[in-house]
Write a protein that holds these residues in place. Structure first.
Motif, PDB file in Angstrom:
ATOM      1  N   ALA A 120       0.837  -1.195   0.000  1.00  0.00           N
ATOM      2  CA  ALA A 120       0.000   0.000   0.000  1.00  0.00           C
ATOM      3  C   ALA A 120       0.872   1.245   0.000  1.00  0.00           C
ATOM      4  CB  ALA A 120      -0.938   0.009   1.203  1.00  0.00           C
ATOM      5  N   LEU A 121       0.364   2.292  -0.611  1.00  0.00           N
ATOM      6  CA  LEU A 121       1.058   3.567  -0.689  1.00  0.00           C
ATOM      7  C   LEU A 121       0.070   4.693  -0.445  1.00  0.00           C
ATOM      8  CD1 LEU A 121       3.426   5.503  -1.611  1.00  0.00           C
ATOM      9  CD2 LEU A 121       2.482   5.251  -3.934  1.00  0.00           C
ATOM     10  N   ARG A 122       0.477   5.655   0.401  1.00  0.00           N
ATOM     11  CA  ARG A 122      -0.289   6.891   0.581  1.00  0.00           C
ATOM     12  C   ARG A 122       0.668   8.074   0.486  1.00  0.00           C
ATOM     13  NH1 ARG A 122      -1.699  10.901   4.253  1.00  0.00           N
ATOM     14  NH2 ARG A 122      -3.854  11.634   4.021  1.00  0.00           N
ATOM     15  N   PHE A 123       0.300   9.037  -0.325  1.00  0.00           N
ATOM     16  CA  PHE A 123       1.103  10.237  -0.478  1.00  0.00           C
ATOM     17  C   PHE A 123       0.169  11.440  -0.414  1.00  0.00           C
ATOM     18  CE2 PHE A 123       3.246  13.336  -3.453  1.00  0.00           C
ATOM     19  CZ  PHE A 123       4.180  13.764  -2.514  1.00  0.00           C
ATOM     20  N   ALA A 124       0.510  12.404   0.452  1.00  0.00           N
ATOM     21  CA  ALA A 124      -0.325  13.592   0.631  1.00  0.00           C
ATOM     22  C   ALA A 124       0.563  14.806   0.841  1.00  0.00           C
ATOM     23  CB  ALA A 124      -1.274  13.416   1.823  1.00  0.00           C
ATOM     24  N   ASP A 125       0.136  15.932   0.291  1.00  0.00           N
ATOM     25  CA  ASP A 125       0.872  17.179   0.461  1.00  0.00           C
ATOM     26  C   ASP A 125      -0.079  18.341   0.211  1.00  0.00           C
ATOM     27  OD1 ASP A 125       2.941  18.853   1.032  1.00  0.00           O
ATOM     28  OD2 ASP A 125       4.273  18.115  -0.548  1.00  0.00           O
ATOM     29  N   GLN A 126       0.430  19.551   0.436  1.00  0.00           N
ATOM     30  CA  GLN A 126      -0.375  20.747   0.260  1.00  0.00           C
ATOM     31  C   GLN A 126       0.405  21.790  -0.528  1.00  0.00           C
ATOM     32  OE1 GLN A 126      -1.143  21.982   4.325  1.00  0.00           O
ATOM     33  NE2 GLN A 126       0.761  23.133   4.463  1.00  0.00           N
ATOM     34  N   PHE A 127      -0.325  22.764  -1.067  1.00  0.00           N
ATOM     35  CA  PHE A 127       0.264  23.875  -1.784  1.00  0.00           C
ATOM     36  C   PHE A 127      -0.159  25.169  -1.106  1.00  0.00           C
ATOM     37  CE2 PHE A 127      -0.345  20.449  -4.833  1.00  0.00           C
ATOM     38  CZ  PHE A 127       0.918  20.357  -5.402  1.00  0.00           C
ATOM     39  N   THR A 128       0.737  26.147  -1.115  1.00  0.00           N
ATOM     40  CA  THR A 128       0.443  27.444  -0.494  1.00  0.00           C
ATOM     41  C   THR A 128       0.233  28.514  -1.554  1.00  0.00           C
ATOM     42  OG1 THR A 128       2.818  27.910  -0.304  1.00  0.00           O
ATOM     43  CG2 THR A 128       1.736  26.874   1.591  1.00  0.00           C
ATOM     44  N   ASN A 129      -0.507  29.548  -1.178  1.00  0.00           N
ATOM     45  CA  ASN A 129      -0.727  30.683  -2.078  1.00  0.00           C
ATOM     46  C   ASN A 129       0.408  31.701  -1.922  1.00  0.00           C
ATOM     47  OD1 ASN A 129      -1.287  32.005   0.314  1.00  0.00           O
ATOM     48  ND2 ASN A 129      -3.518  32.028  -0.010  1.00  0.00           N
ATOM     49  N   LYS A 130       0.272  32.851  -2.543  1.00  0.00           N
ATOM     50  CA  LYS A 130       1.338  33.858  -2.512  1.00  0.00           C
ATOM     51  C   LYS A 130       1.567  34.417  -1.117  1.00  0.00           C
ATOM     52  CE  LYS A 130      -1.898  37.531  -3.840  1.00  0.00           C
ATOM     53  NZ  LYS A 130      -2.171  38.602  -4.829  1.00  0.00           N
ATOM     54  N   ASP A 131       0.563  34.225  -0.218  1.00  0.00           N
ATOM     55  CA  ASP A 131       0.726  34.685   1.157  1.00  0.00           C
ATOM     56  C   ASP A 131       1.310  33.607   2.058  1.00  0.00           C
ATOM     57  OD1 ASP A 131      -0.422  37.207   0.563  1.00  0.00           O
ATOM     58  OD2 ASP A 131      -2.434  36.323   0.706  1.00  0.00           O
ATOM     59  N   PHE A 179      -9.685  21.813  -1.327  1.00  0.00           N
ATOM     60  CA  PHE A 179      -9.425  23.237  -1.525  1.00  0.00           C
ATOM     61  C   PHE A 179     -10.011  24.023  -0.359  1.00  0.00           C
ATOM     62  CE2 PHE A 179      -9.702  21.234  -5.654  1.00  0.00           C
ATOM     63  CZ  PHE A 179      -8.618  21.756  -6.345  1.00  0.00           C
ATOM     64  N   ARG A 180      -9.207  24.900   0.234  1.00  0.00           N
ATOM     65  CA  ARG A 180      -9.703  25.808   1.264  1.00  0.00           C
ATOM     66  C   ARG A 180     -10.146  27.102   0.579  1.00  0.00           C
ATOM     67  NH1 ARG A 180      -5.181  25.004   6.129  1.00  0.00           N
ATOM     68  NH2 ARG A 180      -6.089  23.053   6.945  1.00  0.00           N
ATOM     69  N   THR A 181     -11.422  27.429   0.724  1.00  0.00           N
ATOM     70  CA  THR A 181     -11.952  28.630   0.068  1.00  0.00           C
ATOM     71  C   THR A 181     -11.619  29.904   0.830  1.00  0.00           C
ATOM     72  OG1 THR A 181     -14.079  28.328   1.194  1.00  0.00           O
ATOM     73  CG2 THR A 181     -13.829  27.327  -0.988  1.00  0.00           C
ATOM     74  N   ALA A 182     -11.207  29.767   2.084  1.00  0.00           N
ATOM     75  CA  ALA A 182     -10.759  30.919   2.892  1.00  0.00           C
ATOM     76  C   ALA A 182      -9.469  30.510   3.602  1.00  0.00           C
ATOM     77  CB  ALA A 182     -11.828  31.343   3.881  1.00  0.00           C
ATOM     78  N   PRO A 183      -8.343  30.502   2.881  1.00  0.00           N
ATOM     79  CA  PRO A 183      -7.094  29.988   3.470  1.00  0.00           C
ATOM     80  C   PRO A 183      -6.659  30.703   4.743  1.00  0.00           C
ATOM     81  CG  PRO A 183      -6.879  30.266   1.092  1.00  0.00           C
ATOM     82  CD  PRO A 183      -8.174  30.902   1.480  1.00  0.00           C
ATOM     83  N   ASP A 184      -7.020  31.975   4.895  1.00  0.00           N
ATOM     84  CA  ASP A 184      -6.600  32.719   6.079  1.00  0.00           C
ATOM     85  C   ASP A 184      -7.261  32.195   7.352  1.00  0.00           C
ATOM     86  OD1 ASP A 184      -8.962  33.762   4.780  1.00  0.00           O
ATOM     87  OD2 ASP A 184      -8.979  35.328   6.295  1.00  0.00           O
ATOM     88  N   LYS A 185      -8.328  31.401   7.209  1.00  0.00           N
ATOM     89  CA  LYS A 185      -9.000  30.843   8.378  1.00  0.00           C
ATOM     90  C   LYS A 185      -8.462  29.456   8.764  1.00  0.00           C
ATOM     91  CE  LYS A 185     -13.353  33.336   7.670  1.00  0.00           C
ATOM     92  NZ  LYS A 185     -14.820  33.220   7.496  1.00  0.00           N
ATOM     93  N   ALA A 186      -7.463  28.987   8.021  1.00  0.00           N
ATOM     94  CA  ALA A 186      -6.819  27.709   8.312  1.00  0.00           C
ATOM     95  C   ALA A 186      -7.853  26.585   8.462  1.00  0.00           C
ATOM     96  CB  ALA A 186      -5.952  27.828   9.555  1.00  0.00           C
ATOM     97  N   GLU A 187      -7.804  25.859   9.589  1.00  0.00           N
ATOM     98  CA  GLU A 187      -8.701  24.712   9.771  1.00  0.00           C
ATOM     99  C   GLU A 187     -10.169  25.100   9.805  1.00  0.00           C
ATOM    100  OE1 GLU A 187      -5.980  25.170  11.523  1.00  0.00           O
ATOM    101  OE2 GLU A 187      -4.728  23.460  10.983  1.00  0.00           O
ATOM    102  N   GLU A 188     -10.450  26.356  10.077  1.00  0.00           N
ATOM    103  CA  GLU A 188     -11.842  26.805  10.117  1.00  0.00           C
ATOM    104  C   GLU A 188     -12.369  27.199   8.749  1.00  0.00           C
ATOM    105  OE1 GLU A 188     -13.882  26.736  12.846  1.00  0.00           O
ATOM    106  OE2 GLU A 188     -12.188  25.581  13.617  1.00  0.00           O
ATOM    107  N   SER A 189     -11.547  27.088   7.735  1.00  0.00           N
ATOM    108  CA  SER A 189     -11.978  27.441   6.386  1.00  0.00           C
ATOM    109  C   SER A 189     -12.920  26.386   5.824  1.00  0.00           C
ATOM    110  CB  SER A 189     -10.766  27.554   5.464  1.00  0.00           C
ATOM    111  OG  SER A 189     -11.173  27.647   4.108  1.00  0.00           O
TER     112      SER A 189
END
Length: 940
Positions: A251-262, A359-369
């Motif tokens: 089994a294989l699992r790969f996960a990552d994230q991307f950041t915006n300009k901020d 996709f986080r529609t309000a990235p500035d709210k972090a986990e609350e987005s």
């Protein structure tokens, strides 16, 4: 109730609600069970399974929060009003010394679980990783009140509170809120088409009636799996497992994230893939089917459990002939059948793949987005499924696509679709009958068998002294005549019976000779098609490649069914209550079987639409020591009336770590697609759905009596109403407590009231000619409801004791009872549940073991003993019988090498190789030892 709710706000105080997330500063993993306390007060809470907490502070701000977790450095935060206005995020640093006792306690038993109104058994990520069973799904069977049934290595069934079945239509399995059922079957194939183990973060098993919370078909319970969020669980995980029975799993699992300009994370992804292969357990029970007339002592053979084609046939039953006839000694005999192992592919394979974008529609709210999620899952494989017959699932395909927009603990709008494809799946039992038919039909086989007996066996019996029909003689040796002038004949029945007993071995040999002759070809017929020959392979492939409908006459299933589902929910926080939930869902089924499963032949197209709406409220008073919950749901299926499912509960916390709960819940189960639309010819009978009712069927026993007597008055007719949803109501009470911060106890009692059970009724449809002989005779098995009201009850208790820094001792016991057995009701489905069962387990985690001057760090183990009392398992007539009492020992030892991010694990399911059955007609299950290497690199 409304008046009570309106008065509840008067009992509560003004307070500040604070929320937040506690994580491990090193790995970023959420800490489950971390303590959050207002300094110099008794007011506090612990984090839940996701590391989140919610705390109502009764004193004016600012205050000091003390945050701690055993094995981590405690911290204090001066909380101001501005800080309390948004969620807190706290990362705890690791201590030099780790005491695992309280860590275990926190990760297994959260405050939220303790305060829940339902009976819920859970496995978190660590419990999944450290289960002693070969896989986490099997490990669920060690939880309190949980029954697991292995129909094959690839197909396991989870059930709670009775009425177990190898077709688990009374349980609902969801993954991230998505129903995991195969649309054509209306139930999940265990975890065969579920989620890869590396991606599962938690499994909750909600026991009992839960329709008000989870919708239709959450009848006996819900298996709810939650997978890992790629924003939180980032990195790469790889596992490799090998073991007995040619087990190989990767089994294989790969996960990552991307950041915006901020520099804020706005998108994350995860990719999962797993592959499993093994040689399945073999169903090789060759003992007589439970309750059949013949056994091993019958010279003409018997109907064996896992041999197909040797079942009873009226063509092979001459027990009623005169003992002086040419057919004397024949009795009842059985045709040569085919073993399951000769028909089924036991080389289990399973592929699973999943890709998800978040996709986080309000990235500035972090986990609350709010998050937008696009996910696609694929499953395929080969295994054995047991329902009315044993079925060989070959190259089945499963596709599921999900689109969801959600905000945690606030709302979600979820749409998904599921498609399945039966691939090359077929019915082995029906295939055996087709193989026999390809050589010689039953009528001709009987003729050849009986002729050999009449011409060869009966004369030899006479030579060996078998009694003959003789003239009655008077004292002078003269023939005696009756009043009509006919000679009186006599026969010594007692001597004949004694002769048959004395020559039982000879009779068995003669039956074998007769079968050998009947299995020969000639006169336009073929010889018995022997397994392993080229002729067998050619005929077998031909039969199983053709669809099992009237046009093609094969045994292959064609199933390209689908379901489409839309579900929305929103949580309000109005002033009159703490939480108010409203939601609705709709589902469309589009079964397509080309007449191989359903009656969708020619231009008939079947669709089935259902929808429902629900609402629920929660109110906490007396400083959150008293919690009221109420919910109601209304459902409608296009073929049935509106159905209402209410639920209510009260949870009382008299003092810290003590919870009393009382609840009422209800559930409905809509008839499955097969209950409504099935039309499946399995040889001896046609299995049929029953949406509109059936008139004038003949009782099977009365029809058999008529064949012997030819008296029409002996025929008994009955009719059936159309099938309708079944219903259950449950009353439950329970108590949970933690003593001395080391002993956790959870006990509960339930009482169920069932109505309109869905089962089956068998009847004969036949016409009769002018001489009274049956014509156009067909046996049907229809879905039908029971008219009896059934009650069941049960009790369970579980204890977890944490001691000596590293160890945990756990045990649970369950008692389940069907209160009344309706012997005269042919419809009520079988209880199929052991009355008593228990588990006892011992585990250790992150132990340091010294060898001379060296220390082996991060060692763990887990061992579990399970005992299950024997019980009667009632399935189809072929698969009804007694399951003997059995016990199992599962065990594992693991070593975590921190520098390598790798865990080595060796263990075994059924370590002592105690061969046992878990379902009648299923395989004899033994040990499965395994070795696993797990690599986990967690990205911060």
């Amino acid at each position: 109730m409304l008046l009570l709710i309106s008065l509840l706000p008067l009992l509560s105080r003004a307070q500040t609600k604070v929320t937040g997330l506690i994580t491990d500063a090193e790995s970023g993993e959420p800490l489950i069970g971390a303590s959050v306390i207002v300094k110099d007060s008794g007011n506090g809470t612990v984090t839940d399974f996701d590391g989140n907490f919610e705390l109502n502070i009764k004193t004016p701000l600012p205050v000091t929060l003390q945050i701690s977790y055993i094995g981590f450095q405690p911290t204090e935060i001066a909380l101001t009003a501005d800080m309390a206005a948004k969620p807190l995020k706290v990362a705890l640093a690791g201590d030099a010394v780790t005491i695992e006792t309280v860590e275990i306690l926190g990760q297994r038993i959260s405050e939220k679980q303790k305060a829940g109104p339902l009976t819920v058994e859970s496995m978190d990520a660590l419990a999944i990783r450290e289960t002693p069973a070969e896989n986490f799904y099997d490990g669920l069977g060690n939880l309190k009140g949980v029954d697991i049934t292995a129909a094959s290595l690839g197909f396991k069934i989870i059930n709670t509170r009775g009425f177990n079945s190898t077709s688990p239509v009374r349980s609902l399995q969801i993954i991230d809120g998505v129903d995991n059922q195969a649309p054509g079957l209306n139930f999940s194939l265990g975890n065969f088409l579920g989620s890869p183990e590396l991606d599962v973060v938690r499994v909750d098993l909600i026991q009992g009636a839960s329709s008000a919370f989870y919708g239709p078909n959450a009848f006996n319970g819900v298996i709810s799996m939650e997978t890992k969020n790629p924003f939180i669980h980032r990195g790469i995980s790889v596992s490799l497992k090998t073991g007995e029975r040619n087990l190989l799993e990767g089994a294989l699992r790969f996960a990552d994230q991307f950041t915006n300009k901020d520099g804020l994370p706005f998108m994350a992804f995860k990719l999962n893939f797993s592959y499993l292969q093994a040689y399945d357990w073999v169903a090789d029970n060759y003992t007589p089917v439970y309750g059949t007339r013949t056994d091993e002592n019958n010279p003409g053979g018997y109907d064996a459990v896992n041999i197909y084609g040797d079942e009873y046939s009226r063509y092979f039953d001459l027990r009623s002939v005169s003992p002086w006839s040419d057919f004397a000694g024949l009795g009842q005999w059985h045709r040569n059948g085919y073993r399951e192992v000769d028909l089924v592919d036991y080389n289990t394979q399973n592929y699973k793949a999943n890709l998800a974008l978040h996709f986080r529609t309000a990235p500035d709210k972090a986990e609350e987005s709010p998050e937008l999620i696009l996910s696609s899952s694929f499953g395929s494989g080969t295994t054995v499924y047991q329902g009315d017959n044993r079925f060989s699932l070959r190259d089945i395909l499963f596709f599921q696509h999900r689109l969801e927009f959600r905000k945690k603990d606030k709302f979600f709008l979820r749409a998904y679709m599921t498609h399945d494809d039966a691939g090359k799946s077929f019915d082995p039992y029906f295939t055996a009958l087709k193989l026999q038919e390809a050589a010689k039909d039953n009528v001709q086989w009987q003729i050849d068998y009986v002729n050999f007996w009449r011409l060869n066996v009966k004369p030899e019996m006479i030579e060996l002294g078998y009694p003959e029909l003789e003239f009655l003689l008077d004292e002078d040796g003269n023939i005696v005549y009756d009043d009509n002038g006919l000679p009186v004949l006599v026969f010594d029945n007692e001597a004949a019976q004694q002769w048959l007993t004395d020559y039982a071995d000879s009779l068995a040999a003669w039956h074998a000779q007769a079968a050998a002759v009947a299995n020969q070809g000639g006169n336009g017929y073929q010889a018995f098609i022997e397994p392993g020959t080229d002729r067998f392979e050619e005929t077998f492939k031909d039969i199983t490649s053709r669809k099992s409908n009237s046009e093609e006459g094969g045994t292959r299933f064609y199933d390209k069914s689908a379901l489409y589902h839309l579900h929305g929910e929103y949580k309000f926080t109005p002033g009159f209550t703490d939480e108010w939930v409203v939601g609705a869902n709709a589902r469309l089924y589009t079964p397509i079987s080309d007449g191989t499963i359903f009656y969708d032949t020619a231009d008939i197209r079947i669709t089935n639409f259902e929808y429902g709406a629900y609402t629920g409220i929660q109110k906490k008073v007396l400083d959150n020591r008293l919690i009221f919950n109420a919910a109601a749901r209304l459902d409608k299926n296009q073929n049935f009336n509106y159905l209402f499912s209410p639920a209510a509960s009260v949870v009382f916390k008299p003092r810290p770590n003590n919870y009393l709960r009382v609840s009422f819940s209800s559930a409905i189960r809509n008839p499955t697609l097969t209950d409504q639309y099935l039309y499946l010819n399995v040889g001896p009978a046609i299995l049929s759905g029953n949406l509109h009712g059936v008139d004038s069927l003949i009782e099977v026993e009365s029809f058999l009596d008529y064949l012997g007597s030819q008296v029409r008055d002996t025929l008994q007719y009955f009719s059936l109403e159309g099938v309708r949803p079944e219903k259950v109501k449950t009353i439950e009470a329970g108590y949970r407590t933690t003593l001395w911060n080391s002993l956790y106890l959870d006990m509960g009692y339930y009482f169920n009231f069932y109505r309109d059970f869905i089962g089956y009724r068998i009847g004969v449809d036949s016409d009769f000619d002018e001489f009274g002989f049956p014509t156009g005779t067909t046996v049907y098995r229809y879905s039908a409801n029971s008219s009896n009201k059934v009650t069941t009850q049960g009790f369970s208790i579980g204890l977890n004791y944490y001691f000596a820094d590293y160890f945990a001792l756990n045990g649970n016991y369950s008692w389940n009872k069907l209160n009344k057995v309706f012997a005269d009701d042919p419809i009520i489905p079988a209880f199929n549940t052991p009355k008593h069962k228990f588990n006892i387990g011992l585990s250790g985690r992150n132990m340091n073991i010294r060898f001379g001057g060296k220390t082996l760090r991060h060692v763990g183990f887990n061992i579990n003993y399970k005992w299950v009392q024997g019980f009667l398992f009632e399935g189809s007539p072929q698969f009804t019988g007694f399951i003997p009492t059995y016990y199992l020992v599962d065990a594992q030892v693991n070593l975590h090498v921190k520098k390598l991010h790798t865990t080595f694990k060796v263990g075994a399911s059924n370590l002592l190789n105690n061969l046992h059955y878990e379902t009648y007609g299923g395989p004899n299950i033994g040990r499965l030892a395994y070795f696993t290497i797990l690599y986990e690199y967690k990205k911060l």
